[in-house]
Write a protein that holds these residues in place. Structure first.
Motif, PDB file in Angstrom:
ATOM      1  N   LEU A 110       0.839  -1.205   0.000  1.00 47.59           N
ATOM      2  CA  LEU A 110       0.000   0.000   0.000  1.00 47.59           C
ATOM      3  C   LEU A 110       0.874   1.255   0.000  1.00 47.59           C
ATOM      4  CD1 LEU A 110      -2.812  -1.130   2.481  1.00 47.59           C
ATOM      5  CD2 LEU A 110      -3.079  -0.709   0.019  1.00 47.59           C
ATOM      6  N   GLU A 111       1.928   1.231   0.782  1.00 45.42           N
ATOM      7  CA  GLU A 111       2.804   2.411   0.827  1.00 45.42           C
ATOM      8  C   GLU A 111       3.490   2.627  -0.516  1.00 45.42           C
ATOM      9  OE1 GLU A 111       5.274   1.915   4.277  1.00 45.42           O
ATOM     10  OE2 GLU A 111       3.732   2.718   5.628  1.00 45.42           O
ATOM     11  N   HIS A 112       3.843   1.525  -1.178  1.00 48.82           N
ATOM     12  CA  HIS A 112       4.426   1.651  -2.526  1.00 48.82           C
ATOM     13  C   HIS A 112       3.448   2.366  -3.463  1.00 48.82           C
ATOM     14  CE1 HIS A 112       6.345   0.693  -6.319  1.00 48.82           C
ATOM     15  NE2 HIS A 112       5.178   0.218  -6.725  1.00 48.82           N
ATOM     16  N   LEU A 113       2.175   2.160  -3.226  1.00 48.30           N
ATOM     17  CA  LEU A 113       1.153   2.794  -4.065  1.00 48.30           C
ATOM     18  C   LEU A 113       0.828   4.201  -3.582  1.00 48.30           C
ATOM     19  CD1 LEU A 113      -1.206  -0.297  -4.484  1.00 48.30           C
ATOM     20  CD2 LEU A 113       0.368   0.648  -6.195  1.00 48.30           C
ATOM     21  N   GLY A 114       1.601   4.671  -2.604  1.00 45.06           N
ATOM     22  CA  GLY A 114       1.373   6.027  -2.110  1.00 45.06           C
ATOM     23  C   GLY A 114       0.203   6.131  -1.156  1.00 45.06           C
ATOM     24  N   VAL A 115      -0.169   5.013  -0.579  1.00 45.29           N
ATOM     25  CA  VAL A 115      -1.295   5.021   0.346  1.00 45.29           C
ATOM     26  C   VAL A 115      -0.754   5.067   1.776  1.00 45.29           C
ATOM     27  CG1 VAL A 115      -3.306   3.734   1.180  1.00 45.29           C
ATOM     28  CG2 VAL A 115      -2.718   3.703  -1.255  1.00 45.29           C
ATOM     29  N   GLU A 116      -1.205   6.024   2.544  1.00 40.43           N
ATOM     30  CA  GLU A 116      -0.809   6.087   3.955  1.00 40.43           C
ATOM     31  C   GLU A 116      -1.644   5.067   4.727  1.00 40.43           C
ATOM     32  OE1 GLU A 116      -0.064   9.958   5.927  1.00 40.43           O
ATOM     33  OE2 GLU A 116      -1.008  10.727   4.099  1.00 40.43           O
ATOM     34  N   VAL A 117      -0.949   4.344   5.600  1.00 45.44           N
ATOM     35  CA  VAL A 117      -1.627   3.268   6.323  1.00 45.44           C
ATOM     36  C   VAL A 117      -1.683   3.597   7.811  1.00 45.44           C
ATOM     37  CG1 VAL A 117      -1.616   0.806   6.866  1.00 45.44           C
ATOM     38  CG2 VAL A 117      -0.792   1.588   4.636  1.00 45.44           C
ATOM     39  N   GLU A 118      -2.891   3.631   8.321  1.00 48.14           N
ATOM     40  CA  GLU A 118      -3.098   3.769   9.764  1.00 48.14           C
ATOM     41  C   GLU A 118      -3.340   2.394  10.341  1.00 48.14           C
ATOM     42  OE1 GLU A 118      -6.409   5.922  11.338  1.00 48.14           O
ATOM     43  OE2 GLU A 118      -5.684   7.804  10.462  1.00 48.14           O
ATOM     44  N   PHE A 119      -2.792   2.159  11.517  1.00 51.48           N
ATOM     45  CA  PHE A 119      -3.056   0.862  12.153  1.00 51.48           C
ATOM     46  C   PHE A 119      -3.707   1.090  13.515  1.00 51.48           C
ATOM     47  CE2 PHE A 119      -1.863  -2.735  14.901  1.00 51.48           C
ATOM     48  CZ  PHE A 119      -2.405  -3.773  14.172  1.00 51.48           C
ATOM     49  N   PRO A 120      -5.005   1.020  13.627  1.00 56.99           N
ATOM     50  CA  PRO A 120      -5.647   1.198  14.928  1.00 56.99           C
ATOM     51  C   PRO A 120      -5.190   0.094  15.886  1.00 56.99           C
ATOM     52  CG  PRO A 120      -7.230   1.401  13.139  1.00 56.99           C
ATOM     53  CD  PRO A 120      -5.973   0.835  12.545  1.00 56.99           C
ATOM     54  N   VAL A 155     -17.751  -8.416  19.900  1.00 57.26           N
ATOM     55  CA  VAL A 155     -16.480  -8.201  19.212  1.00 57.26           C
ATOM     56  C   VAL A 155     -16.667  -7.253  18.021  1.00 57.26           C
ATOM     57  CG1 VAL A 155     -14.573  -9.356  18.032  1.00 57.26           C
ATOM     58  CG2 VAL A 155     -15.653 -10.439  20.016  1.00 57.26           C
ATOM     59  N   VAL A 156     -17.782  -7.413  17.328  1.00 61.51           N
ATOM     60  CA  VAL A 156     -18.051  -6.509  16.201  1.00 61.51           C
ATOM     61  C   VAL A 156     -18.189  -5.073  16.710  1.00 61.51           C
ATOM     62  CG1 VAL A 156     -19.730  -5.863  14.425  1.00 61.51           C
ATOM     63  CG2 VAL A 156     -19.058  -8.266  14.708  1.00 61.51           C
ATOM     64  N   ARG A 157     -18.878  -4.912  17.826  1.00 64.71           N
ATOM     65  CA  ARG A 157     -19.033  -3.546  18.379  1.00 64.71           C
ATOM     66  C   ARG A 157     -17.656  -2.955  18.723  1.00 64.71           C
ATOM     67  NH1 ARG A 157     -24.039  -5.674  20.963  1.00 64.71           N
ATOM     68  NH2 ARG A 157     -25.702  -4.681  19.770  1.00 64.71           N
ATOM     69  N   HIS A 158     -16.792  -3.800  19.290  1.00 65.05           N
ATOM     70  CA  HIS A 158     -15.434  -3.339  19.586  1.00 65.05           C
ATOM     71  C   HIS A 158     -14.732  -2.919  18.290  1.00 65.05           C
ATOM     72  CE1 HIS A 158     -11.405  -3.127  21.233  1.00 65.05           C
ATOM     73  NE2 HIS A 158     -11.017  -3.913  20.246  1.00 65.05           N
ATOM     74  N   THR A 159     -14.913  -3.705  17.266  1.00 65.96           N
ATOM     75  CA  THR A 159     -14.264  -3.415  15.980  1.00 65.96           C
ATOM     76  C   THR A 159     -14.806  -2.113  15.389  1.00 65.96           C
ATOM     77  OG1 THR A 159     -13.915  -5.763  15.616  1.00 65.96           O
ATOM     78  CG2 THR A 159     -13.832  -4.370  13.665  1.00 65.96           C
ATOM     79  N   VAL A 160     -16.105  -1.919  15.494  1.00 68.64           N
ATOM     80  CA  VAL A 160     -16.709  -0.686  14.990  1.00 68.64           C
ATOM     81  C   VAL A 160     -16.117   0.516  15.729  1.00 68.64           C
ATOM     82  CG1 VAL A 160     -18.871   0.650  14.872  1.00 68.64           C
ATOM     83  CG2 VAL A 160     -18.848  -1.760  14.200  1.00 68.64           C
ATOM     84  N   ARG A 161     -15.966   0.390  17.048  1.00 69.47           N
ATOM     85  CA  ARG A 161     -15.389   1.501  17.816  1.00 69.47           C
ATOM     86  C   ARG A 161     -13.933   1.733  17.431  1.00 69.47           C
ATOM     87  NH1 ARG A 161     -18.211  -0.922  22.088  1.00 69.47           N
ATOM     88  NH2 ARG A 161     -16.329  -1.978  22.808  1.00 69.47           N
ATOM     89  N   THR A 162     -13.218   0.626  17.227  1.00 74.11           N
ATOM     90  CA  THR A 162     -11.786   0.726  16.934  1.00 74.11           C
ATOM     91  C   THR A 162     -11.539   1.377  15.563  1.00 74.11           C
ATOM     92  OG1 THR A 162     -11.468  -1.266  18.233  1.00 74.11           O
ATOM     93  CG2 THR A 162      -9.636  -0.602  16.825  1.00 74.11           C
ATOM     94  N   PHE A 163     -12.378   1.008  14.608  1.00 74.18           N
ATOM     95  CA  PHE A 163     -12.202   1.557  13.259  1.00 74.18           C
ATOM     96  C   PHE A 163     -13.172   2.710  13.047  1.00 74.18           C
ATOM     97  CE2 PHE A 163     -10.223  -2.524  13.089  1.00 74.18           C
ATOM     98  CZ  PHE A 163      -9.147  -2.354  12.236  1.00 74.18           C
ATOM     99  N   SER A 164     -13.045   3.734  13.891  1.00 76.29           N
ATOM    100  CA  SER A 164     -13.958   4.865  13.752  1.00 76.29           C
ATOM    101  C   SER A 164     -13.489   5.752  12.596  1.00 76.29           C
ATOM    102  CB  SER A 164     -13.984   5.656  15.059  1.00 76.29           C
ATOM    103  OG  SER A 164     -12.679   6.095  15.355  1.00 76.29           O
ATOM    104  N   ALA A 187     -22.276   0.779   8.202  1.00 79.80           N
ATOM    105  CA  ALA A 187     -21.395   1.835   7.699  1.00 79.80           C
ATOM    106  C   ALA A 187     -19.952   1.344   7.624  1.00 79.80           C
ATOM    107  CB  ALA A 187     -21.501   3.069   8.586  1.00 79.80           C
ATOM    108  N   LEU A 188     -19.525   0.605   8.642  1.00 78.71           N
ATOM    109  CA  LEU A 188     -18.174   0.038   8.598  1.00 78.71           C
ATOM    110  C   LEU A 188     -18.056  -0.935   7.416  1.00 78.71           C
ATOM    111  CD1 LEU A 188     -15.331  -0.470   9.701  1.00 78.71           C
ATOM    112  CD2 LEU A 188     -16.304  -2.166  11.270  1.00 78.71           C
TER     113      LEU A 188
END
Lengths: 475, 204, 255
Positions: free
Chosen positions: C37-47, C69-78, C113-114
């Protein structure tokens, strides 16, 4: 219970049975696919529309059922209703009694398998002969069908030849043509002696009251040419709105079921024969059977009532191919059975709640279904129902998820577990008392545990990933 | 049974009552089910014969060809629809025994049955029999050979066209090739309960 | 069945969902995802708070546990960045599975939405970023297993398109390519006989074309097939497709 029942069944299955089932279902699937894609530019569009038509019927049964009843009656058909299997069998029996009938020939119908009509009538002194070749062999063997369309997919010719010999149908001969000729000679006299012919129906059309039957062998036609009374046992979901919809559904059914353009015989019945025709029923009865369907209709799995019993999902299913139909302990095996059988079981649902687990959720069943039933979604809903209702059959060999869900909602605990998992790299699996891990290791190795390694790399690499800090606010 | 009727309908109604909306009935275009190779102008008679052969049926175009086929196989005893027999009789030599009454107590005495077809379907090689047009259901089914006498003018191009023309006959059957099974190890065997030979004798 | 409408990609910044399997076993796959992804110029965030997508319990029928667990994931990937996952299976969980188990839940909208902004990585590269060929070089013959959870999505085609465009690389088709590998999550341990038999059939077909490596877009399938093969004493090399993409860049001297 160490493993799931269906897995145990598969483990104990005879190798030649597995081979028969595997090769038969694989060939059926390949034929289906080549015919559909050769013939149509966009077979998936056909499946979607057929699915929408059937879903419309399912969701409007409250108006279609009285409408089709009125149409059938106007055509001279006598309509009966049966809430339960027992009531359906009683309805058939009372028609026989009213005619003083002692002998019945029947074509293949899945709903009569559900109600075990044959046993019911035999106990009451009625001779009830299965005329589909496969079903006839099932009957003389006291066996059960293992496929919706190919009932004896699990048998080879040697077993069949032995059954014929035992049943007095000539000396042992395992040539399929000889077997077929012997059945022909034996059964044609059964048709001619019978008082009543019983069939199912593939469709019944609301606007015309046509009962539509498809077969290849000609047995249902013989039932309707030789006897004077026709009884059709029909599940309440078998309705199509319009005659013209047959143009779509017939094209899909034959191709999906047997890889044919059309089955050899497609029969459209509006009612008793009319003069000058000499052959055929003077009386036509329809028995509409519920037997659990209205409960399925009330559930969140009502899409399964679209099913037209083609068997394509069995043929493509990698689990069915390994396990065979009898593994499913019910009338309907394979993916459709894994949804329908536990639902039709009503209060006995928990006993069959393991069936929806017998799937890798690969989705092939949905991809081939001529009425586009989202089978994997329905399997998942039933897994949830099995868990909620505390089914032991469903719970067998299923890893508990409590501890996992605690860890997976607490990042600190998760990271600790990622670190702690390294113990697996040093401690042999047999010393780790986790059944799921042992089941895994019995058949496969596990890769080296490298818990947390990615996160360390991300932290320490020279050029950090963009804005790791911004993510740290999470969790 | 009326109580079963009422309870089924009542359960169905209450099962559906909570649905916020019901799925609509979609319409669909006939184009959808027209096979790739049947698009454009189609010679229905030629296509019918071609497809009948593909399902192991036998298209014939003259009574003489029919007699030759029957002679070659030694099938000399049979039934013929009394309405068709005057037109065919001349082609049959005296060595044939053809009855115009079908006796159901001797079904195995008839090696062939000649009956009238009400129509055909080209894309599938299907012959259509109706109660009104076919003299005897049994005569078209029990003998080893079924000969359907089919007018070229009554061949529909495809399944939807034939469905549209179903009409009000109490019993219509589409026969697509000889009776068959693959129940034993998936091996195709023809002539299970119905005919092992399905002939369509095309006439004008 | 699984296809879903997604907003077009307007900025080169994503959140990475590494998946629990990469967290525990396959760190190099997550790393290759970042590098590609970085090679493609994409900045990567890692929650950092991410754990698992919730699929194990969802498939196992324990939806109550899964929803936590899904709710946790939804919160994590806000936020509203695209979420990129090196797994067709975890991606499908987020855009198809999770909405199914949240049908009757009040927070269904946030789960959906996620799902709408979740992409399997190869699908993202081809159908999100519009990249249809891959530079560099990779000298090998590989077999590509299109995992079942990418049925009906853009992943399979995206992968074969990218892999097929790499200099030196041959993608060898094998028999019954559409068949499942037999993994199926908890299915693999509650139905070990059937699961391993399915995998065995798959391996027979793969071995018949003698590939240098077996490639897929799902490490779960590869963990199963690779583990079976090793247990049989006939190991095969398994690689995630992003590892191949990354290694092609390396061999081509592009990174």
């Amino acid at each position: 219970m160490k493993f799931q029942q269906i897995d145990q069944f598969a483990a104990n299955l005879r190798a030649d049975t597995r081979e028969s089932v595997h090769s038969g279902s694989k060939a059926g699937h390949e034929k289906r696919t080549s015919v559909l894609f050769d013939h149509y530019a966009d077979p998936n569009r056909l499946r979607q529309i057929a699915g929408e038509i059937k879903q419309h019927v399912v969701e409007n049964l409250d108006t279609y059922l009285p409408a089709v009843e009125a149409r059938l009656q106007a055509n001279g058909v006598i309509v009966h209703w049966a809430s339960t299997a027992e009531a359906a069998n009683e309805a058939v029996y009372s028609i026989l009694q009213a005619r003083g009938a002692k002998k019945m020939v029947k074509a293949k119908t899945m709903v009569s398998e559900e109600t075990e009509l044959g046993h019911f009538l035999e106990k009451r002194g009625i001779e009830c002969v299965e005329t589909d070749l496969g079903e006839f062999i099932i009957q003389i063997d006291g066996d059960h069908p293992s496929h919706i369309v190919k009932p004896i997919i699990h048998k080879n010719r040697r077993e069949i030849a032995t059954s014929f010999e035992r049943h007095g149908l000539g000396a042992y001969n395992d040539d399929p043509e000889t077997i077929t000729r012997r059945a022909r000679a034996h059964l044609r006299h059964k048709y001619l002696e019978a008082d009543v012919g019983l069939t199912g129906a593939n469709f019944v059309v609301a606007e015309s009251g046509r009962i539509v039957l498809v077969t290849n062998e000609g047995n249902s036609r013989f039932c309707l040419a030789a006897t004077k009374c026709h009884i059709a046992m029909i599940g309440i979901e078998k309705i199509l709105p319009r005659d013209r919809d047959l143009g779509l559904l017939l094209n899909l059914l034959a191709r999906s079921g047997t890889g044919q353009q059309l089955t050899v015989y497609t029969e459209f019945i509006r009612g008793p024969k009319a003069a000058p025709q000499e052959d055929g029923p003077e009386e036509t009865h329809v028995v509409f059977v519920d037997n659990g369907r209205s409960e399925v209709l009330a559930s969140d799995c009502r899409e399964i009532l679209r099913c037209i019993r083609c068997g394509a999902c069995l043929n493509v299913c990698p689990v069915y191919r390994q396990a065979s139909g009898h593994a499913y302990r019910s009338v309907y095996p394979g993916p459709v059975g894994a949804v329908l059988s536990p639902l039709l079981a009503g209060k006995q649902f928990p006993e069959l709640a393991d069936l929806p687990k017998a799937s890798s959720l690969c989705g092939a069943c949905n991809e081939v279904c001529p009425v586009n039933i989202p089978i994997p979604d329905l399997l998942l809903r039933l897994r949830e129902k099995g868990k909620r209702e505390g089914s032991e059959a469903a719970a067998a060999a299923t890893p508990p998820m409590g501890a996992w869900s605690v860890m997976a909602t607490q990042p600190a605990a998760w990271k600790l577990a990622m670190f702690g998992g390294k113990i697996m790299n040093v401690l042999p699996a047999k010393y780790i008392p986790v059944p799921a891990l042992q089941a895994w290791q019995a058949k496969r190795t596990l890769p080296a545990w490298r818990g947390g390694a990615f996160r360390s790399w991300l932290r320490t690499r020279a050029q950090p990933a963009a804005d790791v800090r911004s993510a740290k606010s999470e969790g | 049974m009326s109580s079963d009727r009422d309870s089924i309908l009542s359960r169905v109604r209450s099962a559906l009552a909570p649905l916020p909306e019901r799925a609509a009935l979609p319409d669909w275009e006939r184009e959808l089910v027209i096979m790739r190779n049947a698009r454009g102008a189609v010679d229905a008679v030629a296509l019918f014969s071609e497809r009948l052969v593909l399902v192991n049926g036998t298209p014939l175009t003259s009574a003489a060809d029919l007699v030759a086929l029957l002679e070659k196989n030694g099938w000399r005893r049979g039934y013929c629809d009394p309405a068709l027999w005057p037109g065919l009789q001349a082609a049959f030599p005296a060595t044939f025994t053809v009855e115009t009454l079908f006796d159901r107590s001797r079904v195995d005495d008839y090696q062939f049955g000649i009956t009238a077809a009400a129509g055909g379907i080209a894309e599938t090689g299907t012959v259509i029999l109706t109660d009104g047009g076919t003299s005897r259901r049994l005569a078209a089914l029990a003998p080893w050979v079924h000969v359907a006498v089919l007018s070229r003018r009554t061949i529909f191009v495809d399944v939807p066209e034939a469905v549209a023309a179903l009409g009000s006959d109490p019993n219509i059957i589409w026969c697509t090739g000889p009776s068959k099974t693959a129940d034993v190890e998936g091996i195709l065997i023809e002539g299970v309960h119905g005919p092992g030979i399905q002939v369509a004798l095309l006439v004008d | 069945m699984l296809n879903h409408e997604r907003p077009p990609i307007t900025q080169r910044r994503v959140q990475l969902m590494a998946t629990c399997l990469c967290d525990a076993f396959y760190d190099d796959v997550a790393r290759a995802t970042v590098e590609v992804l970085e090679h493609l110029g994409v900045e990567v965030e890692f929650p950092e708070g991410q754990t698992c997508c919730g699929q194990p319990a969802f498939n196992g029928g324990d939806w109550e546990a899964s929803r936590k667990v899904v709710r946790h994931t939804v919160r994590t990937f806000s936020g509203d960045l695209p979420v990129v996952v090196p797994s067709g299976s975890c991606a499908a969980m987020l855009f198809h599975g999770a909405p199914l188990e949240f049908e009757k839940e009040s927070d269904r909208a946030s789960v959906e939405a996620l799902g709408r902004r979740t992409w399997e990585v190869l699908d993202f590269i081809v159908n999100g970023l519009g990249i249809t060929s891959w530079p560099g070089r990779y000298d090998a013959k590989v077999a590509f297993h299109r995992s079942c959870h990418s049925r009906g999505t853009g992943t399979g085609e995206a992968a074969t398109r990218l892999l097929g465009s790499i200099a030196g690389l041959t993608v060898a088709p094998f028999g019954e390519g559409e068949q499942c590998c037999g993994f199926g999550g908890t299915f693999s341990v509650s139905f070990p006989t059937i699961s391993s038999a399915m995998g065995g059939l798959k391996l027979d077909h793969i071995r018949a074309v003698a590939p240098d490596a077996l490639v897929s877009a799902d490490m779960s399938c590869l963990m199963h097939l690779g583990g079976l093969a090793e247990k049989e004493g006939k190991p095969i090399k398994v690689l995630h497709a992003v590892q191949v993409l990354r290694d092609a860049l390396r061999q081509g001297g592009l990174i």
